[in-house]
Design an enzyme around this catalytic site. Structure first.
Site, mmCIF file in Angstrom:
data_model
loop_
_atom_site.group_PDB
_atom_site.id
_atom_site.type_symbol
_atom_site.label_atom_id
_atom_site.label_comp_id
_atom_site.label_asym_id
_atom_site.label_seq_id
_atom_site.Cartn_x
_atom_site.Cartn_y
_atom_site.Cartn_z
ATOM 1 N N ARG A 94 51.070 92.150 -4.293
ATOM 2 C CA ARG A 94 49.691 91.716 -4.589
ATOM 3 C C ARG A 94 49.225 90.639 -3.612
ATOM 4 O O ARG A 94 49.964 89.732 -3.281
ATOM 5 C CB ARG A 94 49.675 91.180 -6.017
ATOM 6 N N ARG A 118 47.885 84.876 -25.219
ATOM 7 C CA ARG A 118 49.221 85.328 -24.847
ATOM 8 C C ARG A 118 50.247 85.031 -25.930
ATOM 9 O O ARG A 118 51.413 85.360 -25.762
ATOM 10 C CB ARG A 118 49.655 84.623 -23.573
ATOM 11 N N LYS A 140 45.206 93.982 -15.167
ATOM 12 C CA LYS A 140 44.135 93.295 -15.910
ATOM 13 C C LYS A 140 43.087 92.702 -14.965
ATOM 14 O O LYS A 140 41.888 92.899 -15.137
ATOM 15 C CB LYS A 140 44.727 92.155 -16.779
ATOM 16 N N ARG A 183 50.410 84.640 -4.323
ATOM 17 C CA ARG A 183 50.784 83.650 -5.325
ATOM 18 C C ARG A 183 52.249 83.261 -5.198
ATOM 19 O O ARG A 183 53.097 84.117 -4.976
ATOM 20 C CB ARG A 183 50.541 84.224 -6.726
HETATM 21 P P1 ADP Z 1 47.467 91.623 -13.653
HETATM 22 O O1 ADP Z 1 46.138 90.904 -13.548
HETATM 23 O O2 ADP Z 1 47.571 92.436 -14.897
HETATM 24 O O3 ADP Z 1 48.644 90.721 -13.450
HETATM 25 P P2 ADP Z 1 46.603 92.900 -11.166
HETATM 26 O O4 ADP Z 1 45.290 93.490 -11.568
HETATM 27 O O5 ADP Z 1 46.560 91.676 -10.321
HETATM 28 O O6 ADP Z 1 47.537 92.670 -12.465
HETATM 29 O O7 ADP Z 1 47.445 94.050 -10.440
HETATM 30 C C1 ADP Z 1 48.690 93.764 -9.826
HETATM 31 C C2 ADP Z 1 48.749 94.471 -8.479
HETATM 32 O O8 ADP Z 1 48.868 95.866 -8.699
HETATM 33 C C3 ADP Z 1 47.521 94.250 -7.606
HETATM 34 O O9 ADP Z 1 47.940 94.108 -6.254
HETATM 35 C C4 ADP Z 1 46.692 95.519 -7.811
HETATM 36 O O10 ADP Z 1 45.990 95.871 -6.624
HETATM 37 C C5 ADP Z 1 47.743 96.572 -8.142
HETATM 38 N N1 ADP Z 1 47.314 97.503 -9.197
HETATM 39 C C6 ADP Z 1 46.513 97.244 -10.255
HETATM 40 N N2 ADP Z 1 46.359 98.351 -11.019
HETATM 41 C C7 ADP Z 1 47.107 99.320 -10.437
HETATM 42 C C8 ADP Z 1 47.354 100.704 -10.736
HETATM 43 N N3 ADP Z 1 46.828 101.289 -11.812
HETATM 44 N N4 ADP Z 1 48.171 101.386 -9.897
HETATM 45 C C9 ADP Z 1 48.727 100.787 -8.812
HETATM 46 N N5 ADP Z 1 48.523 99.503 -8.470
HETATM 47 C C10 ADP Z 1 47.720 98.778 -9.269
HETATM 48 P P1 AMP Z 2 48.541 85.194 -14.723
HETATM 49 O O1 AMP Z 2 47.637 84.838 -13.579
HETATM 50 O O2 AMP Z 2 47.790 85.746 -15.908
HETATM 51 O O3 AMP Z 2 49.672 86.096 -14.284
HETATM 52 O O4 AMP Z 2 49.180 83.837 -15.227
HETATM 53 C C1 AMP Z 2 50.004 83.056 -14.363
HETATM 54 C C2 AMP Z 2 50.774 82.035 -15.172
HETATM 55 O O5 AMP Z 2 49.857 81.104 -15.789
HETATM 56 C C3 AMP Z 2 51.605 82.577 -16.344
HETATM 57 O O6 AMP Z 2 52.884 83.030 -15.922
HETATM 58 C C4 AMP Z 2 51.688 81.357 -17.255
HETATM 59 O O7 AMP Z 2 52.638 80.409 -16.807
HETATM 60 C C5 AMP Z 2 50.308 80.732 -17.085
HETATM 61 N N1 AMP Z 2 49.319 81.246 -18.080
HETATM 62 C C6 AMP Z 2 48.192 81.968 -17.820
HETATM 63 N N2 AMP Z 2 47.532 82.252 -18.956
HETATM 64 C C7 AMP Z 2 48.246 81.694 -19.958
HETATM 65 C C8 AMP Z 2 48.109 81.646 -21.373
HETATM 66 N N3 AMP Z 2 47.065 82.241 -21.997
HETATM 67 N N4 AMP Z 2 49.053 81.005 -22.093
HETATM 68 C C9 AMP Z 2 50.093 80.388 -21.495
HETATM 69 N N5 AMP Z 2 50.303 80.402 -20.178
HETATM 70 C C10 AMP Z 2 49.391 81.046 -19.401
#
Ligand code: ADP
Ligand code: AMP
Length: 214
Positions: free
Chosen positions: A127, A88, A13, A161
């Site tokens: 990541r 969410r 995302k 993170r």
């Molecule tokens: P989200 O925001 O959904 O938690 P991220 O966009 O941060 O996920 O992606 C998680 C990790 O996976 C990042 O390090 C990113 O570079 C990598 N990533 C994202 N999309 C893909 C994909 N289609 N294939 C492989 N790796 C990906």
């Molecule tokens: P993310 O960066 O989207 O992976 O979110 C990291 C963490 O933030 C999640 O595991 C939740 O604990 C909290 N969080 C982010 N967005 C929301 C949401 N819309 N509702 C509840 N918790 C959230």
């Protein structure tokens, strides 16, 4: 345009939201980033959220809807926003519907990024992010052109993170399946749910999203 990217932790995302932001002038609203900023600043919300995030659980709906509502009122959102990580829960989705009506905005599309759980631990644990500009990278799947140097800003410091561990991913995935996945039928029922293959490589996912938006 208001767009929701919906998917499990690590589905891609944030990666795709950054690209949409750069290309379409939309603003990426990542609730996770907002909470991490609140934790870093030590605000009241940050203090409440920290332990919940460390456990991989969800922060309360009231806090989250308050944050998003205030953010959507800021002037940089006037051309539209990409919601990354919100809503969410069904309560958040319902609150979003009401706040968009109140603000005279409409939800244009919800894009589900479909992934298999098996790939997510590797995605999340590999990541990392540029500490200066926030550009996202991955140890194996998205490396900067020059090792140790951010493609976007030339920064040389990167962060990981504290919740991106194999253990926390399991709770976050559970929260996704139990609390967030029910939003798929919710939005399908409204006729605005679209899907892309989140298992495809990053550029291909971008192409699929662009095709949906055109
Ligand atoms: P989200 O925001 O959904 O938690 P991220 O966009 O941060 O996920 O992606 C998680 C990790 O996976 C990042 O390090 C990113 O570079 C990598 N990533 C994202 N999309 C893909 C994909 N289609 N294939 C492989 N790796 C990906
Ligand atoms: P993310 O960066 O989207 O992976 O979110 C990291 C963490 O933030 C999640 O595991 C939740 O604990 C909290 N969080 C982010 N967005 C929301 C949401 N819309 N509702 C509840 N918790 C959230």
């Amino acid at each position: 345009m208001i767009l929701i990217l919906l998917g499990a932790p690590g589905a891609g995302k944030g990666t795709q939201a950054q690209r949409l932001q750069d290309k379409h002038g939309l603003v990426q609203l990542s609730t996770g980033d907002m909470l991490r900023a609140a934790v870093a600043e030590g605000t009241e919300i940050g203090l409440k959220a920290k332990s919940v995030m460390d456990r991989g659980e969800l922060v309360s709906d009231d806090i989250m809807t308050g944050i998003i509502s205030a953010r959507l009122d800021q002037s940089d959102c006037k051309n539209g926003a990409i919601l990354d990580g919100f809503p969410r829960t069904e309560a958040q989705a319902e609150a979003l519907d009401s706040m968009l009506t109140e603000k005279n905005l409409s939800l244009d599309a919800v894009i589900e990024m479909k992934t298999d759980d098996e790939v997510l631990v590797e995605r999340v644990t590999g990541r990392y992010t540029c500490a200066n500009c926030g550009a996202g990278y991955h140890d194996s799947f998205l490396k900067p052109a020059k090792e140790g140097v951010c493609d976007k800003c030339g920064g040389t410091e990167f962060t990981r993170r504290s919740d991106d561990t194999a253990e926390t991913v399991k709770s976050r995935l559970q929260a996704y399946h139990n609390q967030t996945a029910p939003l798929l039928p919710y939005y399908r029922g409204k006729g605005i749910l679209k899907q892309v293959d989140g298992m495809a490589e990053i550029d291909e996912v971008t192409r699929q999203i662009e095709a949906l938006l055109n």
